[in-house]
Design a protein around this motif. Sequence first.
Motif, mmCIF file in Angstrom:
data_model
loop_
_atom_site.group_PDB
_atom_site.id
_atom_site.type_symbol
_atom_site.label_atom_id
_atom_site.label_comp_id
_atom_site.label_asym_id
_atom_site.label_seq_id
_atom_site.Cartn_x
_atom_site.Cartn_y
_atom_site.Cartn_z
ATOM 1 N N ARG A 1 28.096 92.367 36.080
ATOM 2 C CA ARG A 1 29.004 91.320 35.578
ATOM 3 C C ARG A 1 28.690 89.935 36.166
ATOM 4 N NH1 ARG A 1 35.036 93.112 37.876
ATOM 5 N NH2 ARG A 1 35.493 91.076 38.711
ATOM 6 N N CYS A 2 27.406 89.647 36.290
ATOM 7 C CA CYS A 2 26.975 88.382 36.897
ATOM 8 C C CYS A 2 27.202 87.195 35.975
ATOM 9 C CB CYS A 2 25.511 88.457 37.296
ATOM 10 S SG CYS A 2 24.398 88.752 35.908
ATOM 11 N N GLY A 3 27.227 87.454 34.654
ATOM 12 C CA GLY A 3 27.575 86.387 33.722
ATOM 13 C C GLY A 3 26.405 85.599 33.156
ATOM 14 N N TYR A 4 25.172 85.935 33.516
ATOM 15 C CA TYR A 4 24.040 85.257 32.861
ATOM 16 C C TYR A 4 24.203 85.356 31.339
ATOM 17 C CZ TYR A 4 20.913 84.278 36.824
ATOM 18 O OH TYR A 4 20.334 83.750 37.956
ATOM 19 N N GLU B 1 20.393 79.602 27.594
ATOM 20 C CA GLU B 1 19.303 79.782 28.561
ATOM 21 C C GLU B 1 19.318 78.728 29.669
ATOM 22 O OE1 GLU B 1 15.351 79.498 27.002
ATOM 23 O OE2 GLU B 1 14.661 81.044 28.394
ATOM 24 N N TYR C 1 21.976 77.123 30.691
ATOM 25 C CA TYR C 1 23.329 77.114 31.275
ATOM 26 C C TYR C 1 24.178 75.924 30.807
ATOM 27 C CZ TYR C 1 20.217 79.698 34.398
ATOM 28 O OH TYR C 1 19.247 80.536 34.885
ATOM 29 N N ASP D 1 26.264 75.612 28.377
ATOM 30 C CA ASP D 1 27.677 75.992 28.226
ATOM 31 C C ASP D 1 27.747 77.488 27.961
ATOM 32 O OD1 ASP D 1 30.425 75.888 28.122
ATOM 33 O OD2 ASP D 1 30.536 74.502 26.444
ATOM 34 N N PHE D 2 28.961 78.006 28.029
ATOM 35 C CA PHE D 2 29.144 79.402 27.655
ATOM 36 C C PHE D 2 28.836 79.538 26.169
ATOM 37 C CE2 PHE D 2 32.297 79.175 31.293
ATOM 38 C CZ PHE D 2 31.422 79.762 32.180
ATOM 39 N N ASP E 1 37.598 86.873 31.510
ATOM 40 C CA ASP E 1 36.311 87.565 31.648
ATOM 41 C C ASP E 1 36.230 88.880 30.874
ATOM 42 O OD1 ASP E 1 34.823 85.804 33.205
ATOM 43 O OD2 ASP E 1 35.871 86.405 35.021
ATOM 44 N N LYS F 1 26.685 85.188 29.513
ATOM 45 C CA LYS F 1 27.670 84.322 28.856
ATOM 46 C C LYS F 1 27.062 83.007 28.407
ATOM 47 C CE LYS F 1 31.659 85.293 31.804
ATOM 48 N NZ LYS F 1 32.399 84.706 32.930
ATOM 49 N N PHE F 2 25.939 82.665 29.039
ATOM 50 C CA PHE F 2 25.407 81.308 28.915
ATOM 51 C C PHE F 2 24.314 81.160 27.863
ATOM 52 C CE2 PHE F 2 26.672 80.152 33.389
ATOM 53 C CZ PHE F 2 27.225 78.926 33.084
ATOM 54 N N GLY G 1 30.144 91.208 30.069
ATOM 55 C CA GLY G 1 30.362 91.892 31.349
ATOM 56 C C GLY G 1 31.718 92.568 31.382
ATOM 57 N N TYR H 1 34.599 84.957 24.434
ATOM 58 C CA TYR H 1 34.885 84.396 25.767
ATOM 59 C C TYR H 1 35.267 82.920 25.654
ATOM 60 C CZ TYR H 1 34.562 82.980 30.591
ATOM 61 O OH TYR H 1 34.868 82.461 31.819
ATOM 62 N N LEU H 2 34.558 82.206 24.789
ATOM 63 C CA LEU H 2 34.890 80.791 24.603
ATOM 64 C C LEU H 2 36.324 80.649 24.111
ATOM 65 C CD1 LEU H 2 31.682 79.356 22.895
ATOM 66 C CD2 LEU H 2 32.706 78.530 25.016
#
Lengths: 385, 460
Positions: free
Chosen positions: A12-15, A20, A22, A24-25, A36, A17-18, A41, A30-31
């Motif tokens: 659940r590190c969240g890479y 490439e 970073y 924005d999400f 979370d 969500k982004f 994740g 999720y947006l």
Amino acid sequence: MEFEEIVHRCFRCGYCKFTEDYHDFNCPPYLKFGLDTYAAGGRMWLINAWLNHGIETSKHYAEILYLCNTCGNCKEHCVFTFKEDLLNIFEAAKAELVEKGLVPPAVKDYLQGILVNGNPYKEPQHKRGRWAEGTDIQPFSGQEFLFYVGDVGSYDEPGKKMAGSVGTILPKAGLSIGILGSKEKCDGNDVKALGETGLFAKLAEENIRLFKEIGVKKIITLDPHAYNAFTKEYPKLGGKFKVWHYTQVLAMLIKGKKIPLPGYKVKVTYHDPCYLGRHNAIYNDPREVLRSIPGLILVEMNRNRKNSLCCGGGGGNFMTDVSGLGKDSSSRIRAREASETGAEFLAVACPICYKMLDEAVKEEGLEEKIKVKDIAEIVNQAILR
Amino acid sequence: MRDVYNALVEIVGEEYVSFRKEELYFYARDPGLMPAHEPDYVVAPETTEEVQKIVKLANREKIPIVPMGAGMALTGLIIPLKGGIVIDMKRMRRILEVNEKARYAIVEGGTSQGALKSYLDRNYPNLRHSIPDAPPTVTIAANVVIHGQGRLTQQYGFNSDMVSGLEVVLPTGEICKIGSCSMSPSWFSKGPTLPDLSGLFLGWLGTTGIMTKVGLKLYPKKKMRDVELFVTDREDLIPEILFRLTHTEMVEDITAWFQPKPIIFQGNHHVTLYITGDTDEELEFKRKMVWDSVKEFRDNKDGGFMWILPAMKPTFLDMPQRSVTTFADVKKGGGFEYSGPIALIEKYPVLARKLVELGTKFKVAYSGMARVIGRSHAMMFGIAFTFNRADPDMMERVRKALHEGITFAFDQGGIPWKPTAEEQKMAMERMDPNTLKLMKMIKENLDPNGIMNPGNWEVN
Ligand SMILES: Cc1cc2nc3c(=O)[nH]c(=O)nc-3n(C[C@H](O)[C@H](O)[C@H](O)COP(=O)(O)OP(=O)(O)OC[C@H]3O[C@@H](n4cnc5c(N)ncnc54)[C@H](O)[C@@H]3O)c2cc1C
């Protein structure tokens, strides 16, 4: 559950969500919901909890799973080796809910529509080919190509408009092409994404049987979702056809000088559909079509290609509408982003994106600034000038 | 119960409050090894005013509140040990201002490291911040709250030293500005020359207030950046090597690391060092200084620079380094936790030997990494273990290994970084009683109802 040996491996590190870089999400639910649990994740940890009896199946659990747009951003940006299976895991978890009859009512309705009526709109089969009235396109009778339109192109207004544009250009460019009309059936791509693997297999087998019976060898699809099913899933069931998305065909025809393109001075931004872009890495053909129109200026949104933001309609959400609109819905964020480029047209290549973004532009009150247009429609307009 | 829920809905809107089982399950844990404990509510505010209202509500109802970023400290710091409201800060993620000439940024309390990096890369390509190697979702506020370290820590100290101002919602609900921004529109200093009140919040693990805005110093970003890898099989030489490298004042980030796998790394200690420059000449000059500084070790055949395969360079130059995160799946189990005591660099050899010993004793996969803080003023020594989340026995062994590791580090004069609740207790047992008394006074005065992240820095 299938893939259950992988689920606990999510950190659940969240890479995922982004984008490439970073910026924005980039995960639509999720947006919109900001917790979370709605991101990839969160889904992984909840599925793992469900597998290990940490939580029970519930309305909210089902909602979280069905809010996933299967846009593939998580799969694109996850840093772990199991990333390829992320969407398969979500699909398997949904399949468990289907098995238990615990899907959200809107999803049930969608699936029943397809089972009973052959399409989620619950429209009669004979209306399928109506979009073709007024075009030169003929019923399929052994032509070189089958033009497969799909549910959205057959029944939804923006989709029908889009089918009409493609159906106008392709015969004009001399392509030997026909449609199935009332014989056409749902391709099943989103049925599978919703976890109804049994219904998907039935649809796919019926389609494959029909295609073979009538001698279909080459297919052009309107809808990237159908393109995905035909290229990735049908071969596993014995349906091996040569398949193109219509933007690929347009690119080839334009290159071969089969479509005359007068100048058209207009600023356009292009929205990559997830099932054409991230799922099938077709990023260039639609852009080539647009760029080949003299005078057309193509500008990119911040998020493009593999970082494109989903229109929010994938995974059946264009119909099931589990998430609804709202200012943080990805379609509205996307409409704002498109408008910020200063483009007059937001070009799409998928009937679902067309529907979602067209609505979002209206919700945002941006109709005076930017119009959603399908690529074929833009080409048609260029030809007619 | 329902009243608090309704009040929270009133504050942030229905979509952003939950007391449903799914959210309670997720927010009861982080990806580390600490036992789970469920909150009563999870809430995701979007503005400082919303945070303020939540804090006031929590005071009125005497409910604990736990501010949360990405939950990636791994040591259970966002686990609501006494229940209450977890405040997920990540909807507050706007970058409010960049002052290019004074080189600082002002961001909201849930802004991620990744988003700031991307924003600067796109809009201010000659500016950067001290990004940690944590996943890019982690928040800037939480990182300074725990005194994190990043890519510029060797040059400029802890990331919390780079704070240039704060807006904090105090435990009693007042919104308070800290530093130059308390009397000026500019956010260039977190304290000096005023009384430095930032110390009331930095390092306190969210027990003294909620940061809703952070001013952060930015630094020059050179056009070019390269990496060198010095390798030795003698851990006892590392402190001197680091001393000489820092003496050059030519290097950006410096880390010393060792790991048993893959085989090419086994048995050696590696010093990764980054050099930057605006021109080839600058870069080459720095490279020469760096190489010369460790010439003696090279001449004695005690170590040398390893040629980095071009295919490996992107991994090293990546910011944040994705490969650090993938350590979590070495055992195909998605688990990773580390203690990161801050200690003198001269302790590197004993700590390194201890880590290898722990790996063998508890049969767990380890990785050791020391990040230099300042000009060899100290280091963060990461005692890291990966584990399989589906293997409770392995998880227990890692817990024990971590406990023994941190105890050893304390015995060596180290202090804890992002300590678990248990490590905080261990640290407080060793602390000067008057220091503890002062901490207690501060906490009791700031947080009379004891609602802020209770169970952390709890002085008895
Ligand atoms: C693979 C990996 C690599 C890492 N590398 C580094 C590294 O190089 N350098 C480094 O410093 N760290 C590193 N970390 C540790 C950690 O992830 C980071 O320090 C990170 O910045 C923590 O941020 P977070 O948002 O996840 O914090 P959280 O875990 O969410 O919170 C940490 C603490 O801050 C408090 N808090 C959160 N937000 C606020 C707020 N707005 N106001 C007040 N209190 C608040 C919380 O209550 C908690 O006590 C790494 C972690 C991982 C998993």
